[in-house]
Scaffold this active site. Structure first.
Site, PDB file in Angstrom:
ATOM      1  CG  ASP A 100      -2.006   1.186   1.494  1.00  0.00           C
ATOM      2  OD1 ASP A 100      -2.866   1.359   1.709  1.00  0.00           O
ATOM      3  OD2 ASP A 100      -1.588   2.261   1.941  1.00  0.00           O
ATOM      4  CE  LYS A 140     -12.481  -4.742  -2.468  1.00  0.00           C
ATOM      5  NZ  LYS A 140     -12.946  -4.833  -1.348  1.00  0.00           N
ATOM      6  CG  ASP A 189     -11.148  -8.392  -0.263  1.00  0.00           C
ATOM      7  OD1 ASP A 189     -10.482  -9.041   0.567  1.00  0.00           O
ATOM      8  OD2 ASP A 189     -12.107  -7.461   0.034  1.00  0.00           O
ATOM      9  CE  LYS A 204     -17.034 -12.868   2.349  1.00  0.00           C
ATOM     10  NZ  LYS A 204     -18.227 -12.523   2.450  1.00  0.00           N
ATOM     11  CE  LYS A 254     -17.911  -2.676  -0.661  1.00  0.00           C
ATOM     12  NZ  LYS A 254     -15.860  -2.802  -0.038  1.00  0.00           N
ATOM     13  CG  PHE A 291       1.788  -2.709  10.018  1.00  0.00           C
ATOM     14  CD1 PHE A 291       2.630  -2.165   9.479  1.00  0.00           C
ATOM     15  CD2 PHE A 291       2.489  -4.342  10.758  1.00  0.00           C
ATOM     16  CE1 PHE A 291       3.652  -3.406   8.493  1.00  0.00           C
ATOM     17  CE2 PHE A 291       2.941  -4.731   9.485  1.00  0.00           C
ATOM     18  CZ  PHE A 291       4.016  -4.070   9.034  1.00  0.00           C
ATOM     19  CG  LEU A 292      -3.068  -1.919  13.988  1.00  0.00           C
ATOM     20  CD1 LEU A 292      -4.468  -2.750  15.856  1.00  0.00           C
ATOM     21  CD2 LEU A 292      -3.749  -1.905  13.392  1.00  0.00           C
TER      22      LEU A 292
HETATM   23  N1  LIG Z   1     -12.306 -10.164   2.162  1.00  0.00           N
HETATM   24  C1  LIG Z   1     -13.005  -9.948   3.351  1.00  0.00           C
HETATM   25  O1  LIG Z   1     -13.807 -10.673   3.935  1.00  0.00           O
HETATM   26  C2  LIG Z   1     -13.526  -8.664   4.253  1.00  0.00           C
HETATM   27  C3  LIG Z   1     -13.294  -8.511   5.394  1.00  0.00           C
HETATM   28  C4  LIG Z   1     -13.373  -6.899   4.999  1.00  0.00           C
HETATM   29  C5  LIG Z   1     -12.640  -5.826   4.979  1.00  0.00           C
HETATM   30  N2  LIG Z   1     -12.866  -6.261   3.552  1.00  0.00           N
HETATM   31  C6  LIG Z   1     -12.592  -4.530   2.595  1.00  0.00           C
HETATM   32  O2  LIG Z   1     -11.910  -4.538   3.183  1.00  0.00           O
HETATM   33  C7  LIG Z   1     -11.349  -2.651   2.786  1.00  0.00           C
HETATM   34  C8  LIG Z   1     -11.763  -2.455   4.148  1.00  0.00           C
HETATM   35  O3  LIG Z   1     -10.011  -1.761   4.690  1.00  0.00           O
HETATM   36  P1  LIG Z   1      -9.492  -0.769   5.446  1.00  0.00           P
HETATM   37  O4  LIG Z   1     -10.134  -0.253   6.033  1.00  0.00           O
HETATM   38  O5  LIG Z   1      -7.566  -1.636   5.640  1.00  0.00           O
HETATM   39  O6  LIG Z   1      -9.423  -0.041   4.312  1.00  0.00           O
HETATM   40  P2  LIG Z   1      -7.697   0.624   3.613  1.00  0.00           P
HETATM   41  O7  LIG Z   1      -6.727  -1.009   2.555  1.00  0.00           O
HETATM   42  O8  LIG Z   1      -8.325   0.927   2.589  1.00  0.00           O
HETATM   43  O9  LIG Z   1      -6.875   1.260   4.095  1.00  0.00           O
HETATM   44  C9  LIG Z   1      -7.506   2.635   5.178  1.00  0.00           C
HETATM   45  C10 LIG Z   1      -6.672   3.602   4.641  1.00  0.00           C
HETATM   46  O10 LIG Z   1      -5.136   3.567   5.780  1.00  0.00           O
HETATM   47  C11 LIG Z   1      -4.482   3.072   5.233  1.00  0.00           C
HETATM   48  N3  LIG Z   1      -3.387   2.735   5.747  1.00  0.00           N
HETATM   49  C12 LIG Z   1      -3.221   1.559   5.519  1.00  0.00           C
HETATM   50  N4  LIG Z   1      -2.277   0.410   6.585  1.00  0.00           N
HETATM   51  C13 LIG Z   1      -1.789   1.978   7.176  1.00  0.00           C
HETATM   52  C14 LIG Z   1      -1.197   1.952   8.484  1.00  0.00           C
HETATM   53  N5  LIG Z   1      -0.729   0.938   8.963  1.00  0.00           N
HETATM   54  N6  LIG Z   1      -1.318   3.224   8.769  1.00  0.00           N
HETATM   55  C15 LIG Z   1      -1.470   4.347   8.664  1.00  0.00           C
HETATM   56  N7  LIG Z   1      -2.303   4.257   7.431  1.00  0.00           N
HETATM   57  C16 LIG Z   1      -2.709   2.959   6.838  1.00  0.00           C
HETATM   58  C17 LIG Z   1      -4.814   2.792   3.374  1.00  0.00           C
HETATM   59  O11 LIG Z   1      -3.783   3.067   2.785  1.00  0.00           O
HETATM   60  C18 LIG Z   1      -6.130   3.882   2.754  1.00  0.00           C
HETATM   61  O12 LIG Z   1      -5.523   4.740   3.011  1.00  0.00           O
HETATM   62  C19 LIG Z   1     -12.916  -3.422   2.397  1.00  0.00           C
HETATM   63  O13 LIG Z   1     -12.518  -3.138   0.821  1.00  0.00           O
HETATM   64  C20 LIG Z   1     -14.016  -4.386   2.314  1.00  0.00           C
HETATM   65  O14 LIG Z   1     -14.348  -4.610   1.319  1.00  0.00           O
HETATM   66  C21 LIG Z   1     -12.885  -7.062   3.178  1.00  0.00           C
END
Ligand SMILES: NC(=O)c1ccc[n+]([C@@H]2O[C@H](COP(=O)([O-])OP(=O)(O)OC[C@H]3O[C@@H](n4cnc5c(N)ncnc54)[C@H](O)[C@@H]3O)[C@@H](O)[C@H]2O)c1
Ligand SMILES: [Zn+2]
Length: 408
Positions: A76, A110, A144, A177, A186, A204-205
């Site tokens: 990312d 995405k 994903d 998934k 979506k 990382f959080l």
């Molecule tokens: N496959 C599945 O079972 C499943 C389950 C839940 C969600 N999802 C999908 O996940 C997506 C949401 O995930 P998300 O909220 O992680 O979104 P994301 O991947 O867009 O990340 C959110 C933001 O955080 C940034 N980021 C990532 N890691 C970081 C870090 N350590 N520090 C600072 N910034 C960071 C990214 O660049 C992005 O701008 C949705 O598209 C959803 O559909 C999939």
């Protein structure tokens, strides 16, 4: 493989070639193929993943420090800015020849195009089909996208997940998934494809913005509401202290919150990985939210839309006396305290009906709507009416107005 035939043949291959072309009269010849594919993957919670002293990631790509190992690492863009130097130093230390792809990890990007970008990078690198791995480092979006690319490339290549957001660590990085959006739909295109391993490091959080922590908390609250009353109480006690830093520090309480959420999720997913059963309690909060998520302007984060959906589901359960009004208010209070919205201007009775109608298609003709049956347990219903939806919205609005909650 079994055969059923009008005039049964002694084996799959006829003894005299001439009979192979001698197709019998109806019902003719029918072959039935049956096979099973074992699925096994590991999810590890570890500290200091990018410290060269931690062998977890090296082991996952097959590196032992002696060189000669390659990997495609898809990162990312934001994560690359924050952790790129440490990531590169890690692979250098383990003498792994990494090819880097840096891409945006936002919902708007995405798409299938992003998937193809990854598969092209695999082709350019000439990645070996079974022994060289793709590593994805990022949030749920990149989990994903890269998972889907790995599942499509030569019909399946091994990959490793390193989720870096809370939603990635408790949800997207845990199941099988993959998927991308198509227009306002979506995750309309996707596959089921397990990684070899998911490596979770709470560190990382630390850099994840508060809004994205709340985003992940939505999925944790979901698990609490549908199957874990102890987690619900723990969240009530700790929610005011949950932050990027406390999660990254991963003390006893935060460690319990994250581990319970992951374990609960796996408990639900494992017996139903391919969603043969469409009554899925983990769909809680995911019935109306897909319609809201991409329609809201500005768009809502996934977890924010889930929060609004959960609020209305709590109210629906209260309307049917599955939860007491007091417990419904506790649930709404927790959702709000996590920093999630309870309502949204786009979330009208009409949109709820549109969302439910789409969910009915997704769930093969029935509502199969998960509702809380007392906090920590789940029941499915198929007969929610438009009037109930309106009353449930009123219930949430009344609560939000009375508490002056984050009504948007
Ligand atoms: N496959 C599945 O079972 C499943 C389950 C839940 C969600 N999802 C999908 O996940 C997506 C949401 O995930 P998300 O909220 O992680 O979104 P994301 O991947 O867009 O990340 C959110 C933001 O955080 C940034 N980021 C990532 N890691 C970081 C870090 N350590 N520090 C600072 N910034 C960071 C990214 O660049 C992005 O701008 C949705 O598209 C959803 O559909 C999939
Ligand atoms: Zn979700």
């Amino acid at each position: 493989m079994t055969e059923t035939t009008a005039a049964a043949l002694p084996s799959r291959l006829p003894s005299r070639l001439t009979t192979a072309f001698d197709i019998p009269r109806p019902p003719g010849l029918t072959w039935y193929v049956q096979a099973q594919q074992p699925i096994g993957y590991e999810i590890s919670l570890t500290r200091g993943l990018l410290s060269p002293a931690n062998p977890a990631l090296a082991k996952a790509v097959g590196a032992d420090g002696r060189g000669g190992v390659r990997a495609l690492v898809v990162v990312d863009r934001v994560v690359d800015e924050l952790y790129g130097t440490a990531l590169r130093a890690y692979f250098d230390a383990w003498r792994t020849d990494a090819t880097w792809v840096v891409m945006p990890g936002d919902e708007e990007t995405k798409s299938l195009e992003q998937v193809v970008e990854v598969t092209r990078a695999m082709t350019e690198m000439g990645i070996l089909r079974r022994t060289e791995r793709v590593v994805v480092v990022g949030g749920g979006v990149l989990m994903d996208v890269v998972g889907m690319a790995a599942s499509l490339y030569r019909r399946g290549a091994p990959y490793i997940r390193v989720p870096t957001t809370l939603i990635g660590q408790v949800d997207a990085g845990v199941g099988v998934k993959t998927g991308v959006n198509d227009g306002t739909h979506k995750n309309r295109l996707g596959t089921y494809y397990a990684p070899e391993v998911t490596l979770i490091d709470p560190e990382f959080l630390r850099t994840v913005p508060a809004r994205h922590i709340a985003n992940g908390l939505a999925e944790i609250i979901k698990m609490a509401l549908i199957k874990d009353a102890d987690l619900f109480r723990l969240l009530e006690e700790t929610v005011a202290h949950i932050s990027s830093d406390t999660l990254a520090d991963c003390g006893a309480a935060m460690s319990e919150v994250v581990s319970r959420a992951i374990a609960g999720m796996l408990d639900e997913l494992e017996p139903n990985l391919w969603e043969g059963v469409l009554e899925r309690s983990v769909d809680y909060g995911h019935t109306f939210s897909p319609s809201l998520e991409l329609r809201a302007d500005p768009p809502l984060l996934h977890g924010e839309a889930v929060g609004v959906d959960m609020a209305v589901c709590v109210a629906l359960a209260a309307g049917r006396q599955y939860v007491s009004t007091a417990d419904a208010h506790r649930a709404l209070a927790l959702i709000a305290a996590a920093g999630l919205p309870l309502t949204h201007p786009v979330f009208t009775p009409e949109l709820l009906q549109v969302g439910l109608a789409d969910a009915v298609k997704h769930r093969d003709g029935l509502q199969r709507l998960p509702l809380t049956n007392g906090i920590g347990s789940c029941v499915f219903v198929n007969d929610i009416t438009a009037a109930e939806l309106s009353r449930a919205l009123d219930f949430v609005h009344a609560y939000a107005d009375q508490t002056d909650g984050p009504d948007q």
